[in-house]
Each structure stands twice: as structure tokens, then as C-alpha cells.
Scaffold this motif. Sequence first.
Motif: not given
Length: 611
Positions: A603-611
Motif C-alpha cells: 500500500d505504501l510503496y506500490q512496488p512492481h513485482l517481476r516474479l
Amino acid sequence: MCGITGWVSYDTDLTTRRPIVEQMTGTMADRGPDASGTWLRRKVALGHRRLAVIDLARGQQPMTASTPDGTVVLVYSGEVYNYRELRQQLVALGHQFRTASDTEVVLEGYLEWGSAVAEKLVGMYAFALWDERYDRLTLVRDRMGVKPLYLYETPDGGLLFGSEPKAILANPLAARVVDVDCLRELIGFTKAPGWSLWKGMTEVEPGTVVTLDDAGLRQRTYWRLPTWQHPDDQETTVATVRSLLADAVDKQMVSDVPQCVLLSGGLDSSAVTALAARSSLDGPLRTFSVDFAGQEETFQRDEMRTTPDGPFIRDVVAWTGSKHQDVVLDPATLADPDLRRAVVRARDMPIGLGDIDSSMYLLFQAIRADSTVALSGEFADELFGGYLWFHHPAARDADTFPWLAFQNSHTIDRTALLQPGLRSTLDIGTYIADQYATAVAGVDHLDGVDPLERRMRTSCHLHLTRLVRALLDRKDRMSMAVGLEVRVPFADHRLVEYVYNTPWSLKTFDGREKSLLRAAVNDQLPESVVHRVKNPYPTPQDPRYAAALQRQAADVLAETGSPVFEIVSPTWLTTTVAHDPATLPSAARNGLERVLDLYHWFDLYQPHLRL
């Protein structure tokens, strides 16, 4: 103590990017609540947030020095404890000073010695210098890594840097990407050199100088753990440890603001308290500790903790005459989601330590109402061999990191909560094995030592170059999030060099953990503390805390579209939420902590995951 950030670009006129630079600087307002400053030129922009500790009126930054060929600008975080001696050397060499700050000593030292000033400093620091004479940026980090520093290379050959990742992430050039490699270390907990959770971002290694100019990015190591033959007998060794530690504490009592000591009632913090009490010039030394409501009365022994802290704290307070305050926390306060968000924001990642971090945050918040500087006993266990796993044959002899081999609630199957597919992809076992092999290969040994001595030098090296850096980062983040400077006397590199090269047989000469430290300070402490067995940082044992975690995790489980479930197994979470909180295993409780950290981190960082 402060926060620093900056941006070097060879394609963009940075004088037109002031709002971005101010936004980067503003992310670290908590690290430096007393003042803010920026300095911009076409190729470089520097930002600084100040926590005023020495020369309160005149230590503002960025600090500049004019030379006939151009300006040199410094942004600096930390403390140099030998700055007065260096100042005298520089005055003798013809330098003139406008302030009484250690910041100016670093700046003038650079003008005299260039980046070799790093070798002359004793302290904890991370700083950046822009030298207009050469259009060159120089980044320096202290030997032990007490103060953090990160960098992110940009496509135009420039870079972004900051005391914390959040300063770098505030720049639109920094992508918020987290991939499989990033996650492996988060879960594996080997403290891989240079690792950052964010792809493309790296941590400047301790004892390192990084330079950037038209020729590109370069780095050199100005300090690493040295290896030498220990020359002293037991009596001399004990006396030398006592002298080095007393000098480190004495130097770190220098401040223009109120100070205190973090007191747990263990050997390490009690030793610092006793030595600091002798140097306190402003009345009785202030001491602080953390506890949980009702815990001393209902304390239960477990795998890591054999005694509550309270009785030992009271013994030290009576012995030293310190002015003491217990910060007592209850389960509802510790479980507050807003507190968790504050902790995750401070750490920039979902580390999952839960109450260990949040209670430290609240302790430091309470201390900050009274003091600006605190001394800590951190680093002693890694240096003197205090952890249980140093003395547990199975963990000691395992071909992996000892803190992972010693099975407890923080190490048992840290992957259990993961989605099965992700668990397979990460292959944490192989990752840890590879990191261990790399770490062991970097240890230098003396010729002719027996297998146990060789094994224990390796173990000590792993702790001093891996584990302790994670713990120092934790303490820095939790303290600076509330504007408190925490100093670490045991991390004085002169003490570290001496004790690291002391044979294991001397470190344990009386058959106990931390024999050297115990002998060096035994006349400074009450008998109860001298003979107390190592106990780690306290955690709440109240089942109401576990129940609160389960309720919050149930709310997460109800959000079926939550990005948390790109990482976490809903099946695992369903089972754990339904467990009786009174009998919830500590490993499962720690898993809930990680899930809730992940939830707020997304919620705080809105990361984009590449899994």
C-alpha cells in the motif's frame, strides 16, 4: 546525525529540477528535524536534513569551501569522534575553521587529504562531496556500516544516492521494481553485500569510497577486517579490551544535546552504562529500557530467554545511580496498524520482525522526548561471541550461516507462508548455500591454527561482515525515524580489529560466552549482571498480541484481490488465522508479522513485482 541525498546527471540541467530534489530531501525529514538545505548546479544537486548534535548554531549543510579552482560541497550524516584531534592537525597545516562542528573537519580534511580523509576518521558516518575542480562526486561510508548509504545508477551515466531508499525512490528515474533476486535475500537473511530490496539500487559497502566523474563510476575499499597474529597474553588482552572500550565510550559522550544509554540489564548495555556514568558531566546519566505490561510477573522461559530483564536493570540502576525510565508497552499499542505502517515506512521494506521493530520504535519515540543521543550495547555479541549459536556444536559446525543453523522461531522454514510456485522459484536453500560459500571464501586465516580456531574465525567474520550490518540498519532506521541518534561504542574499529584477532580460546577462556568482555568490566557491574546468561531483545508473551495479529490477518484474507497473495499462500494464512492464539507457535506468529508487513508495504510503496 542527519539524512543526505543527491543527484548527478550529465544530460539534464539539475537547476531546473529543484522540486524533485526537495522532494527527495523531504523524505528524510524524520532523520533531520532541525533544518533542511539543498545545493544545485547544472550537473549536481545535493540535499540535507539536519539533526543538530554538535555546534547547534553553525553546523548547517550543505557546507561549502571555496578554493581558487572551484567550490567543494559536503553533505554529511553521522559523527566523527576524533574530530577535535583532526582539527588540531588541520590547524597546524594552515586550515582555518568557521565552526566547531565535526562536519567542517571532514570538509577541511578532504581539502587536505582528498578521499584518503576516510582512513583518518574514527566514528560512524556516510557523506558525499561534490568537487567542482574536477566535476567529481565522492561517497564515503564508515568502516562498520553503522550509517546507511544507497545509490542508483541512471541511464545517462549519473546516479542518485541517499541515506535511505525512500530518498532515491522519490526521484521518477528510480523504478520501483522488485524481482526474484531481490526477494531471495529478503527471505534468506544472509545480508548479501550491497543488497537492496529494490532492483537497480545498491547499498554502498562499509569501508568503501565511491567516486563518479567523466571517467565513470569507481570504488575502492579503504578498510576491511584485518588478520594478524595476536601478540598479548590473557591479562594484557583483558586490560586492552577495557582500555579500548572505555576510550570508545568516553569519546562518544561528546555532544551539545542531552544524552542517555539504552539499558537492557544484559552485560553489553550494562557495561556501556557503567562506563558512560563515569563520563556524564550533566548530573546522573539517563537510562531507558523497554518492557511489556505484566510480563515480568508472568514471564515464561523459552528457547532464547531464560530471565526477564527487570531485576537486572534495577541492579544496574542502583549500582550506577542512573536516572532511569521503563517504557512499558501493552498488546493493543504494539498491534496498532498505524504503528506498523510507520515501521514499514522507516525500513522501506517488509522485513517482518513485527513487535521487535515496533517496540524499539516506541522506545526510541519515548526517549526522544528527553534525549537526542543514546548509546547502545549493539555489536558486542557479534564481536565477543555472545550468541547461543557460537556455543552450540550443531550450529557452530554447520556449513551455513550460524544464525540460520540455530533453529528458532525466526529461522524455521521462513518460506512456509509463500505461494508454492514462488517457493520453488526462489529456491532459498540454494541461494543461502551460494551466499555462504562466497562469504567463507572471503575470510583470511593464519597459518598453523587448529580446526576449531579456523572455524571460529570464520564464524566471527560472518557475524561482523554480515549479521551485524542487518542489526545496525534496524537500529539506525528505528531511531532516525523519530529523530534520535544512536551511537555504538562496541563498533569502534580499533576495538573491533583487536578483538577479532584475539584467539577463540581467549575469547572463551573461562568456558563462558564473552569471557573477555566479562573480565574487562567485572569490577564495574553488580555480580548479578556479570554472571547473567545472554538474553536477546525482549518480545511480548501475551497471547492477546497474537490474537490481534490474527484479526488483522483475517481482514487481509478477506481482500481476495490483495497483491499480498502474489507472495503469500492463502491456504497457509487461513490455517494460521484459525489457530488458537494461546497456543500459536512463535514461528506462525512471526509469519503473520511478515504478512501484515507485506500488506502495508504494498500500500505504501506500490512496488512492481517481476516474479
